[in-house]
Design a protein around this motif. Structure first.
Motif, PDB file in Angstrom:
ATOM      1  N   UNK A 161       0.830  -1.217   0.000  1.00 27.88           N
ATOM      2  CA  UNK A 161       0.000   0.000   0.000  1.00 27.88           C
ATOM      3  C   UNK A 161       0.857   1.256   0.000  1.00 27.88           C
ATOM      4  N   UNK A 162       0.348   2.297  -0.642  1.00 32.51           N
ATOM      5  CA  UNK A 162       1.067   3.556  -0.763  1.00 32.51           C
ATOM      6  C   UNK A 162       0.321   4.645   0.002  1.00 32.51           C
ATOM      7  N   UNK A 163       1.062   5.511   0.646  1.00 36.71           N
ATOM      8  CA  UNK A 163       0.474   6.644   1.346  1.00 36.71           C
ATOM      9  C   UNK A 163       1.175   7.914   0.890  1.00 36.71           C
ATOM     10  N   UNK A 164       0.534   9.051   1.139  1.00 36.80           N
ATOM     11  CA  UNK A 164       1.166  10.312   0.762  1.00 36.80           C
ATOM     12  C   UNK A 164       0.136  11.338   0.330  1.00 36.80           C
ATOM     13  N   UNK A 165       0.617  12.343  -0.389  1.00 33.57           N
ATOM     14  CA  UNK A 165      -0.215  13.453  -0.834  1.00 33.57           C
ATOM     15  C   UNK A 165      -0.433  13.374  -2.338  1.00 33.57           C
ATOM     16  N   UNK A 166      -1.666  13.560  -2.768  1.00 34.77           N
ATOM     17  CA  UNK A 166      -1.972  13.564  -4.200  1.00 34.77           C
ATOM     18  C   UNK A 166      -1.439  14.860  -4.807  1.00 34.77           C
ATOM     19  N   UNK A 167      -0.448  14.722  -5.675  1.00 36.20           N
ATOM     20  CA  UNK A 167       0.145  15.895  -6.314  1.00 36.20           C
ATOM     21  C   UNK A 167      -0.639  16.321  -7.551  1.00 36.20           C
ATOM     22  N   UNK A 168      -1.193  15.370  -8.245  1.00 35.90           N
ATOM     23  CA  UNK A 168      -1.975  15.671  -9.445  1.00 35.90           C
ATOM     24  C   UNK A 168      -3.041  14.602  -9.616  1.00 35.90           C
ATOM     25  N   UNK A 169      -4.284  15.033  -9.750  1.00 37.98           N
ATOM     26  CA  UNK A 169      -5.384  14.111 -10.027  1.00 37.98           C
ATOM     27  C   UNK A 169      -6.151  14.641 -11.229  1.00 37.98           C
ATOM     28  N   UNK A 170      -6.204  13.858 -12.270  1.00 35.73           N
ATOM     29  CA  UNK A 170      -6.884  14.256 -13.496  1.00 35.73           C
ATOM     30  C   UNK A 170      -7.591  13.032 -14.070  1.00 35.73           C
ATOM     31  N   UNK A 171      -8.868  12.841 -13.739  1.00 36.01           N
ATOM     32  CA  UNK A 171      -9.588  11.660 -14.244  1.00 36.01           C
ATOM     33  C   UNK A 171      -9.960  11.817 -15.708  1.00 36.01           C
ATOM     34  N   UNK A 186       3.192  13.451 -25.083  1.00 39.88           N
ATOM     35  CA  UNK A 186       2.888  14.259 -23.899  1.00 39.88           C
ATOM     36  C   UNK A 186       2.877  13.344 -22.682  1.00 39.88           C
ATOM     37  N   UNK A 187       3.298  13.880 -21.561  1.00 33.65           N
ATOM     38  CA  UNK A 187       3.321  13.098 -20.328  1.00 33.65           C
ATOM     39  C   UNK A 187       3.034  14.006 -19.141  1.00 33.65           C
ATOM     40  N   UNK A 188       2.008  13.709 -18.327  1.00 33.55           N
ATOM     41  CA  UNK A 188       1.803  14.473 -17.101  1.00 33.55           C
ATOM     42  C   UNK A 188       2.944  14.194 -16.123  1.00 33.55           C
ATOM     43  N   UNK A 189       3.378  15.209 -15.398  1.00 33.36           N
ATOM     44  CA  UNK A 189       4.484  14.995 -14.473  1.00 33.36           C
ATOM     45  C   UNK A 189       4.338  15.881 -13.253  1.00 33.36           C
ATOM     46  N   UNK A 190       5.113  15.522 -12.240  1.00 35.33           N
ATOM     47  CA  UNK A 190       5.191  16.314 -11.008  1.00 35.33           C
ATOM     48  C   UNK A 190       6.620  16.220 -10.498  1.00 35.33           C
ATOM     49  N   UNK A 209       9.345  17.785  -7.492  1.00 35.01           N
ATOM     50  CA  UNK A 209       9.590  18.572  -6.285  1.00 35.01           C
ATOM     51  C   UNK A 209      10.979  18.226  -5.761  1.00 35.01           C
ATOM     52  N   UNK A 210      11.832  19.239  -5.725  1.00 33.27           N
ATOM     53  CA  UNK A 210      13.219  19.060  -5.278  1.00 33.27           C
ATOM     54  C   UNK A 210      13.887  17.959  -6.109  1.00 33.27           C
ATOM     55  N   UNK A 211      14.355  16.917  -5.459  1.00 32.99           N
ATOM     56  CA  UNK A 211      15.075  15.876  -6.194  1.00 32.99           C
ATOM     57  C   UNK A 211      14.193  14.679  -6.546  1.00 32.99           C
ATOM     58  N   UNK A 212      12.874  14.846  -6.470  1.00 33.27           N
ATOM     59  CA  UNK A 212      11.961  13.749  -6.768  1.00 33.27           C
ATOM     60  C   UNK A 212      11.081  14.107  -7.959  1.00 33.27           C
ATOM     61  N   UNK A 213      10.815  13.098  -8.768  1.00 35.11           N
ATOM     62  CA  UNK A 213      10.085  13.296 -10.017  1.00 35.11           C
ATOM     63  C   UNK A 213       9.153  12.123 -10.249  1.00 35.11           C
ATOM     64  N   UNK A 214       7.943  12.420 -10.725  1.00 36.49           N
ATOM     65  CA  UNK A 214       7.005  11.391 -11.154  1.00 36.49           C
ATOM     66  C   UNK A 214       6.421  11.799 -12.495  1.00 36.49           C
ATOM     67  N   UNK A 215       6.186  10.828 -13.353  1.00 37.92           N
ATOM     68  CA  UNK A 215       5.440  11.084 -14.582  1.00 37.92           C
ATOM     69  C   UNK A 215       4.817   9.786 -15.066  1.00 37.92           C
ATOM     70  N   UNK A 216       3.878   9.933 -16.004  1.00 36.91           N
ATOM     71  CA  UNK A 216       3.221   8.783 -16.599  1.00 36.91           C
ATOM     72  C   UNK A 216       3.442   8.838 -18.099  1.00 36.91           C
ATOM     73  N   UNK A 217       3.908   7.733 -18.649  1.00 39.90           N
ATOM     74  CA  UNK A 217       4.208   7.644 -20.073  1.00 39.90           C
ATOM     75  C   UNK A 217       3.657   6.329 -20.599  1.00 39.90           C
ATOM     76  N   UNK A 218       2.797   6.400 -21.604  1.00 37.10           N
ATOM     77  CA  UNK A 218       2.177   5.207 -22.190  1.00 37.10           C
ATOM     78  C   UNK A 218       1.468   4.361 -21.130  1.00 37.10           C
ATOM     79  N   UNK A 219       0.827   5.039 -20.181  1.00 37.36           N
ATOM     80  CA  UNK A 219       0.065   4.341 -19.159  1.00 37.36           C
ATOM     81  C   UNK A 219       0.874   3.750 -18.033  1.00 37.36           C
ATOM     82  N   UNK A 220       2.185   3.980 -18.022  1.00 39.55           N
ATOM     83  CA  UNK A 220       3.052   3.441 -16.977  1.00 39.55           C
ATOM     84  C   UNK A 220       3.510   4.584 -16.077  1.00 39.55           C
ATOM     85  N   UNK A 221       3.483   4.343 -14.780  1.00 39.61           N
ATOM     86  CA  UNK A 221       3.885   5.335 -13.785  1.00 39.61           C
ATOM     87  C   UNK A 221       5.366   5.168 -13.477  1.00 39.61           C
TER      88      UNK A 221
END
Length: 662
Positions: free
Chosen positions: A352-362, A554-558, A560-572
């Protein structure tokens, strides 16, 4: 029957939002309840008013009957909708509502109590003529009797907790020598989870279909069914994908199962929404499994193929109104499929994952429905189930619904926590699912080697995009990690993701292009390891737009500092920039420090300072989202420091135990 004047929703998450929207559309004033960690949740914001009912742990809030009843009293609510989970199938809660003069949106306490016992409900179904699995459901729970009955049933057989659900207190026994230990473990687990150690035994139905029938009853005694849902794709007895109608069920079987479900509901004078669940074998024999006396998580697929609002039906029937239509008016139109989007990492045993939702786009296009409780900044805490959203698609045919759902998942973006999105899309693309051949054995038999279930190296393109997003601000790289010439800038990066490390040489041109060379090892480079990203730009919508290999992507991303997240071709993808960390320090920290993998509660510490431990030994247990997670030693060593005690709340990546190497 009294009218609903104000409705309190005794739940949280997407089901609270779901009930709120229908109640408000029908003109009912609404009340939300919330724990202190849910203060800013969407369901609280949508309700007309809200009351805090306690602290984060469910025993202090959403399972606290006294606090919920007090919330109804101080707000003047005269009706309570329990949603699903929590108190929805608690007969004592339904009876407390009844005694307080509140309208409980659900069946009678007696019906809940009867169907909450697998043993008693099975006896009732046998008496009602509903097909059941051969087995033992007697009162005598002695080991001797259970052993004797097991020999009569034959092997393989299933042990089930009478009061159980969700796979707890359930064991498959394939041979007599394993029976006694399995009985003891199932009884112990059932007692801990449900306060009851009563068991039943049943002949095991191997690789069945899990088919459930939606039923509705009103106060006049009328009961109808609204067709079936196929919930065969399951993990640990928890549903993953649901669809309506079932591709396995024909009109004749639908009528037979529907009639049996109606018989089951009438046997307990059922009122409101309920679901009768069956196991169906390869020869289309069906057997009663259980009845859920509430709205199901997967009810939207039934709504989409029948054109109904089941929550509206619940509210109207609770006010004494008759069923909206008769059985012969039931029509199924098209096909609907639902998947459950969880905050979990399938590649790490579904952690299970916990944390803050940085971007939510349904996703938002025709044929798509997304039920959720998310918004940017939402907190995903360790106290509750990891289900975050349900993505549901309707189509004129099953294939259209399937394709739409894959696209809807790929267009739905949740950043800030890892989800099971890739896992879900891979299921929908699997040949067994496409051919409608999936049974309850699907995940174990056909999906156990799926790429989403392992930590595989990322593609060169994903690594190159990560590098481009990190070097988009070259001023953050100083000293010997970044150097400039008149025409370009060069950086050497060290990124980590999923426990793997990537060493990348990046060259940025004055036109904004990025060229990345990935080092597969310390000395060799290959031409295939070079990726060029052209026309790279970041949009205000938190998307990166780039051209690579002639393709505009195109890829949504977030970031912050030295951490990065993005989704490409449906993969996180999730990366951390470790460019400035010393190799030796990182290595020693990874070996000697035992860190908490997610926010949770420290339920046990199994070592003391000075203990000698072995690599792989469990040192502590963290409980989060209804699951226990062992923390293990990464080396052979001596326990030097313990920073916590049983019952403490712990944070993700918190150092709990420090070891010194032997």
């Amino acid at each position: 029957m009294p009218s609903i004047e104000k409705l309190l929703i005794a739940n949280r998450g997407e089901i609270a939002v779901r009930v709120l929207r229908t109640a408000q559309a029908l003109g009912y004033p609404t009340v939300a309840v919330y724990s202190d960690v849910d203060r800013d949740s969407l369901h609280v914001q949508l309700a007309d008013e809200a009351v805090c009912i306690g602290a984060g742990p469910v025993q202090d809030s959403y399972l606290n009957v006294d606090n919920i009843m007090q919330a109804a009293q101080i707000t003047g609510a005269n009706a309570i909708h329990p949603g699903y989970g929590f108190l929805s199938e608690n007969s004592a809660f339904a009876r407390a509502c009844e005694q307080a003069g509140l309208i409980f949106i659900g069946p009678s306490p007696d019906a809940i109590q009867l169907m909450g016992s697998k043993r008693l409900s099975k006896i009732a179904m046998i008496e009602a003529g509903v097909p059941t699995i051969p087995g033992y459901e007697g009162e005598d729970q002695s080991i001797e009797t259970l052993r004797s009955e097991a020999s009569k049933i034959g092997y393989p057989l299933m042990i089930k907790a009478s009061a159980g659900g969700g796979g707890r207190g359930m064991r498959l026994v394939t041979e007599p020598t394993a029976l006694e230990d399995s009985l003891k473990r199932a009884a112990s687990e059932s007692l801990a989870a449900f306060g009851c150690d009563e068991l039943i035994l049943e002949r095991a139905v191997i690789a069945p279909r899990h088919i459930e029938i939606q039923v509705f009853g009103d106060h006049s005694g009328d009961v109808i069914h609204l067709g079936e849902r196929d919930c065969s794709i399951q993990r640990r007895h928890q549903k993953v994908v649901e669809e309506a109608p079932s591709p396995f069920v024909d009109a004749e079987l639908r009528q037979l199962m529907g009639n049996a479900a109606v018989q089951a509901a009438r046997a307990c004078q059922y009122v409101g929404a309920g679901t009768v669940e069956f196991l169906v074998d390869a020869e289309r024999n069906f057997y009663f499994l259980e009845m859920n006396t509430r709205l199901q998580v997967e009810h939207p697929v039934t709504e989409l193929v029948t054109g109904t609002d089941l929550v509206a039906w619940q509210l109207q029937i609770a006010e004494g109104m008759p069923l909206p239509f008769k059985q012969d008016a039931l029509n199924l139109h098209g096909h609907a499929i639902e998947v459950r989007l969880y905050a979990e990492d399938p590649a790490q045993q579904y952690l299970p994952q916990t944390g803050t939702v940085a971007r939510w786009s349904p996703a938002d296009f025709e044929g798509v429905r997304v039920d959720h409780n998310l918004q940017n900044g939402s907190q995903i805490s360790p106290f509750y189930d990891s289900l975050q959203a349900k993505v549901i698609c309707w189509g004129e045919t099953r294939e259209i619904a399937r394709r739409r759902l894959i696209r809807a998942l790929e267009k739905t973006s949740l950043l800030g926590v890892k989800t099971n999105k890739e896992y879900l899309t891979n299921i929908l693309r699997h040949p067994q699912f496409i051919a409608a051949n999936a049974t309850t054995a699907f995940i174990g038999s056909h999906f156990c080697d799926d790429p989403s279930l392992s930590l595989a190296p990322h593609s060169a393109l994903a690594n190159a995009l990560a590098a481009a997003l990190f070097v988009s601000e070259p001023r953050q790289y100083a000293n010997n990690h970044c150097w400039h010439s008149a025409a370009d800038a060069k950086c050497r990066l060290r990124l980590t993701s999923g426990g793997l490390e990537y060493r990348l040489d990046c060259t940025t041109s004055d036109q904004g292009a990025v060229m990345v060379i990935e080092h597969k090892n310390s000395t060799d480079q290959a031409a295939d390891d070079l990726i060029r990203i052209d026309q790279y730009s970041v949009k205000e919508s938190a998307e990166v737009e780039f051209v690579s290999g002639g393709r505009l992507r195109r890829a949504p991303f977030y970031k912050q500092d030295n951490k990065l997240e993005f989704e490409l071709d449906g993969v996180h993808y999730r990366y951390e920039n470790r460019t400035h960390e010393a190799d030796r320090q990182q290595k020693e920290g990874a070996e000697t420090q035992v860190k908490v993998p997610m926010d949770g509660s420290l339920s046990d510490i199994m070592v003391a300072i000075g203990d000698q431990v072995q690599c792989g030994q469990s040192l502590a247990i963290v409980e989060a989202m209804k699951m226990e997670h062992p923390l293990k030693a990464g080396i052979d060593g001596i326990v030097e420091t313990i920073r916590g005690a049983r019952g403490d709340q712990v944070k993700s990546r918190q150092v709990l135990i420090e070891l010194s190497p032997l």
